[in-house]
Design an enzyme around this catalytic site. Structure first.
Site, PDB file in Angstrom:
ATOM      1  CB  SER A 159      -7.588   6.985  22.841  1.00  0.00           C
ATOM      2  OG  SER A 159      -7.631   7.853  21.742  1.00  0.00           O
ATOM      3  CG  ASN A 160      -8.778   3.996  18.001  1.00  0.00           C
ATOM      4  OD1 ASN A 160      -8.796   2.829  18.354  1.00  0.00           O
ATOM      5  ND2 ASN A 160      -9.848   4.625  17.578  1.00  0.00           N
ATOM      6  NE  ARG A 161       0.473   2.407  18.419  1.00  0.00           N
ATOM      7  CZ  ARG A 161       1.436   1.660  17.896  1.00  0.00           C
ATOM      8  NH1 ARG A 161       1.316   0.372  17.846  1.00  0.00           N
ATOM      9  NH2 ARG A 161       2.518   2.230  17.419  1.00  0.00           N
TER      10      ARG A 161
END
Ligand code: CTP
Length: 226
Positions: free
Chosen positions: A21-23
């Site tokens: 995922s992404n931050r």
């Protein structure tokens, strides 16, 4: 007006218990949905999984992966006047998702990744969207160069960029500080503010943008891709 807003990072499964995922907290996208609703607009919120609650008045379309988000946007974009792409979409997904939990038998593990579709980049070219199009860019360096490149490449009417190398703003913070980039090459730096007040300001700027042709009329400046 009818708004469609994408928000929150997507999740790309590796196996039944892990994902890439992404931050991103999703706070900016949800604040934009709240601000658009408060300004009297109808909002479809296409959202990845997140801990915060969506505004109850929004029409929520829950997705998990980038490809699910792509399909949801394709289905809900017709009839929309303003599309804001705020989601932190995972650019890549795992080529082959394991059906069972991967056990740590080996010292090294290679994951082969394949590119996800660019949802914002498909709005004009694939979905034939003719309304106001707003993109976001989170950059660690050369902010203006990358932001202007994305604005033009993805045919946006407005690109909202922030410098995520600065710890005090951006990811997981309640405050944000952004620069707006317009198609004529002009830019506007907005003062640091809470994501909610910044969202009010952004919605005011967006509804004041020069109107596009209606979607029914289609765009004259480029045929949709096959
Ligand atoms: N975006 C999208 N679908 C993707 C990737 C990005 O809709 N698969 C949207 C984001 O929601 C954001 C904008 O595109 O509005 C910018 O995303 P970004 O990942 O920064 O742009 P890229 O063109 O993918 O460039 P980079 O090489 O920096 O990842």
């Amino acid at each position: 007006m009818r708004f469609l807003i994408t928000a929150v990072p997507t999740r790309e499964p590796i196996d039944p218990v892990r994902y890439l995922s992404n931050r991103s907290s999703g706070k900016m996208g949800y604040a934009l949905a709240e601000a658009a609703l408060a300004d009297g607009h109808a909002v479809t919120l296409v959202s990845g999984p997140v801990a915060i609650s969506p505004p109850p008045e929004a029409s929520l379309v829950s997705v998990e992966t980038a490809r699910e988000m792509y399909d949801a946007v394709a289905a809900h974009l017709p009839g929309v006047d303003v599309a804001i792409f705020c989601a932190a979409v995972a650019d890549y997904r795992v080529a082959s998702v394991a059906g069972e939990k991967i056990k740590k038998a080996e010292e090294e593990l290679d994951l082969r990744l394949v590119k996800n579709p660019d949802i914002l980049g498909s709005a004009r070219t694939v979905f034939g969207f003719g309304g106001l199009l707003v993109g976001f860019a989170a950059e660690t360096h050369d902010l203006a160069r990358h932001a202007l490149d994305k604005l033009r490449r993805k045919q946006c009417d407005l690109l909202v960029a922030n410098d995520v190398s600065r710890r005090e703003i951006g990811f997981d913070r309640d405050d944000n500080e952004v620069t707006l980039f317009f198609p004529d090459g002009t830019r506007e730096e907005l003062p640091r503010a809470s994501k909610r007040s910044l969202a009010d300001l952004l919605i005011a700027r967006i509804v004041a943008l020069p109107k596009q042709e209606t979607q029914e009329m289609g765009r004259q400046d480029g045929p949709p891709a096959a």
